[in-house]
Design an enzyme around this catalytic site. Structure first.
Site, short mmCIF file in Angstrom:
data_model
loop_
_atom_site.label_atom_id
_atom_site.label_comp_id
_atom_site.label_asym_id
_atom_site.label_seq_id
_atom_site.Cartn_x
_atom_site.Cartn_y
_atom_site.Cartn_z
N CYS A 124 0.82 -1.23 0.00
CA CYS A 124 0.00 0.00 0.00
C CYS A 124 0.85 1.27 0.00
CB CYS A 124 -0.93 0.02 1.21
SG CYS A 124 -1.96 -1.43 1.32
N HIS A 169 -3.27 7.08 3.60
CA HIS A 169 -3.71 5.81 3.01
C HIS A 169 -5.08 5.45 3.58
CE1 HIS A 169 -4.05 1.80 1.68
NE2 HIS A 169 -3.61 1.21 2.78
N ASN A 173 -10.35 0.04 0.63
CA ASN A 173 -8.88 0.10 0.66
C ASN A 173 -8.34 -0.43 -0.66
OD1 ASN A 173 -6.15 -0.37 0.99
ND2 ASN A 173 -6.36 -1.28 3.04
O1 UT7 Z 1 -3.84 -1.47 3.83
C1 UT7 Z 1 -3.22 -2.63 4.25
C2 UT7 Z 1 -3.09 -2.70 5.69
N1 UT7 Z 1 -4.27 -3.25 6.35
C3 UT7 Z 1 -4.90 -2.57 7.29
O2 UT7 Z 1 -4.63 -1.42 7.53
C4 UT7 Z 1 -5.90 -3.27 8.16
C5 UT7 Z 1 -5.75 -2.84 9.60
N2 UT7 Z 1 -6.71 -3.54 10.44
C6 UT7 Z 1 -8.02 -3.23 10.44
O3 UT7 Z 1 -8.45 -2.34 9.72
C7 UT7 Z 1 -8.92 -3.96 11.40
O4 UT7 Z 1 -8.12 -4.74 12.27
C8 UT7 Z 1 -9.99 -4.86 10.71
C9 UT7 Z 1 -11.00 -3.98 10.00
C10 UT7 Z 1 -9.32 -5.80 9.72
C11 UT7 Z 1 -10.73 -5.68 11.75
O5 UT7 Z 1 -11.32 -4.81 12.72
P1 UT7 Z 1 -11.06 -5.08 14.27
O6 UT7 Z 1 -11.82 -4.04 14.98
O7 UT7 Z 1 -9.58 -5.11 14.51
O8 UT7 Z 1 -11.74 -6.47 14.48
P2 UT7 Z 1 -11.13 -7.76 15.17
O9 UT7 Z 1 -10.23 -8.48 14.22
O10 UT7 Z 1 -10.59 -7.40 16.51
O11 UT7 Z 1 -12.42 -8.62 15.38
C12 UT7 Z 1 -13.45 -8.22 16.31
C13 UT7 Z 1 -14.62 -9.13 16.13
C14 UT7 Z 1 -14.24 -10.61 16.10
O12 UT7 Z 1 -15.30 -11.35 16.70
P3 UT7 Z 1 -15.20 -11.82 18.23
O13 UT7 Z 1 -13.99 -12.71 18.27
O14 UT7 Z 1 -15.05 -10.59 19.04
O15 UT7 Z 1 -16.49 -12.55 18.42
C15 UT7 Z 1 -14.19 -10.93 14.64
O16 UT7 Z 1 -14.43 -12.29 14.38
O17 UT7 Z 1 -15.24 -8.87 14.86
C16 UT7 Z 1 -15.32 -10.08 14.12
N3 UT7 Z 1 -15.19 -9.75 12.71
C17 UT7 Z 1 -16.26 -9.44 11.94
N4 UT7 Z 1 -17.56 -9.40 12.21
C18 UT7 Z 1 -18.39 -9.04 11.21
C19 UT7 Z 1 -14.06 -9.65 11.96
N5 UT7 Z 1 -14.39 -9.30 10.71
C20 UT7 Z 1 -15.72 -9.17 10.68
C21 UT7 Z 1 -16.64 -8.81 9.67
N6 UT7 Z 1 -17.95 -8.77 9.98
N7 UT7 Z 1 -16.25 -8.50 8.41
#
Ligand code: UT7
Length: 331
Positions: free
Chosen positions: A110, A250, A281
């Site tokens: 990115c 970004h 993204n």
């Molecule tokens: O450009 C390249 C670089 N990439 C990035 O910058 C990505 C950086 N990271 C992020 O933007 C975030 O970490 C994500 C958007 C990928 C995920 O958000 P998060 O707030 O960090 O979620 P998490 O991984 O901590 O997950 C929280 C909960 C989990 O459920 P439990 O374990 O709390 O029950 C996940 O399973 O949200 C769940 N979850 C979802 N639920 C509904 C993860 N993805 C989804 C989804 N829909 N798409």
């Protein structure tokens, strides 16, 4: 001497998918995606290829710059999702737009477009070029695992381009990397060499060719590095927050941008530009697409100071400070 931006262009695929469209086949919801990322919809390659989009963005940038493809001295393309390993996407674009100059790709995920601008500055410093075409383009939809809700909802496709000419508008540029395979990776396609003795690090699964991301780890890296890099960039360029007209971050996650903005109160939060809501993204395309969009809206005025900042797989970081001197558009 370095460069000035003469013209910008961008292109999106025609297929637009909302969060509700994705929740028809993924265990996710519009509410979750909006709240955790800021994304409402994204554009995905259906009929078009990433090369098609790159050519469209390039041709628009050339038109806006008022020069022809034959005037180009170098084409640089930042991408991690080129259609071919050989030839480079830059060479594919060169052929299609009718340029005759040298052309090559770089991959800094990115951060790629800003890495490419940094490389471009070197060519201008050595007086090797007059006009350059720099493209940032990715079709992450091609390497996303469409059963993995943690990546499928954030990544999207697009291409952005800038045509550069001689000038002094790059005020400072920083690139960096903290090598780390584990938190964000997608393996290359393996060949069928009868001599290959090793498995891929995680056991030669073809799923490894999809993108894998430890979202929380990348989030932590991104939030800390965006703030740190912007502060250091201003220092390098001799700028204070008051001098900054706009920040073009970004577009990975709205929360990362809000976090960086909260740590830099000297730059008003509305100066942080976004389009993640509508575009998702788009990796290396994210910043050039954002720049083109706000440029065409007439947001930038001559003399404006723009801070561009990115992070991505690698893990890489890149940022630069630019004085805006491009074609003036009406609001
Ligand atoms: O450009 C390249 C670089 N990439 C990035 O910058 C990505 C950086 N990271 C992020 O933007 C975030 O970490 C994500 C958007 C990928 C995920 O958000 P998060 O707030 O960090 O979620 P998490 O991984 O901590 O997950 C929280 C909960 C989990 O459920 P439990 O374990 O709390 O029950 C996940 O399973 O949200 C769940 N979850 C979802 N639920 C509904 C993860 N993805 C989804 C989804 N829909 N798409």
């Amino acid at each position: 001497m370095n460069f000035t931006i003469l013209g910008t262009g961008s292109a999106m695929p025609s297929l637009c998918k909302t969060n509700d469209d994705l929740s028809k086949f993924l265990d996710t919801s519009d509410e979750w995606i909006r709240a955790r990322t800021g994304i409402e919809q994204r554009y995905l390659c259906g009929e078009e290829s990433i090369t098609d989009l790159s050519c469209l963005a390039a041709e628009e940038a050339l038109r806006e710059a008022g020069i022809g493809a034959a005037d180009l001295d170098l084409i640089l393309c930042a991408t991690a999702t080129s259609e071919y390993r050989i030839p480079s996407m830059a060479c594919l674009v060169q052929e299609r737009i009718g340029a005759q100059c040298a052309a090559f790709d770089i991959n800094a995920a990115c951060s790629g477009f800003l890495y490419a601008l940094d490389i471009a500055a070197g060519y201008y410093a050595r007086k090797k070029v007059k006009h350059m075409l720099v493209i940032g383009a990715d079709a992450l939809s091609e390497i996303v695992d469409w059963t993995d809700r943690s990546t499928a909802v954030i990544f999207a496709d697009g291409a952005g381009a800038a045509v550069l000419g001689e000038g002094d508008d790059l005020l400072a540029s920083r690139i960096g990397a903290r090598g780390n395979r584990a938190v964000l990776y997608a393996e290359n396609v393996k060949g069928n060499s009868p001599f290959r003795m090793r498995d891929s690090e995680d056991g030669a699964q073809c799923e490894e060719q999809y993108i894998h991301m430890d979202g929380q780890e990348v989030f932590r890296f991104a939030s800390a590095s965006m703030t740190r890099e912007l502060k250091q960039l201003m220092k390098d360029a001799g700028l204070t927050g008051k001098d900054v007209s706009y920040v073009l971050p970004h577009q990975a996650n709205r929360r990362i941008i809000d976090f960086a903005s909260s740590k830099l109160p000297e730059i008003a939060s509305e100066r942080f530009l976004t389009n993640i809501e509508k575009r998702g993204n788009t990796s290396a395309a994210s910043i050039p697409v954002l720049m083109d969009e706000y440029n065409k809206k007439g947001t930038f005025k001559h003399g404006d100071i723009l801070l561009l900042t990115a992070f991505g797989g690698g893990l890489t970081t890149a940022s630069c400070a630019l004085r805006w001197n491009g074609k003036q558009y009406n609001k």
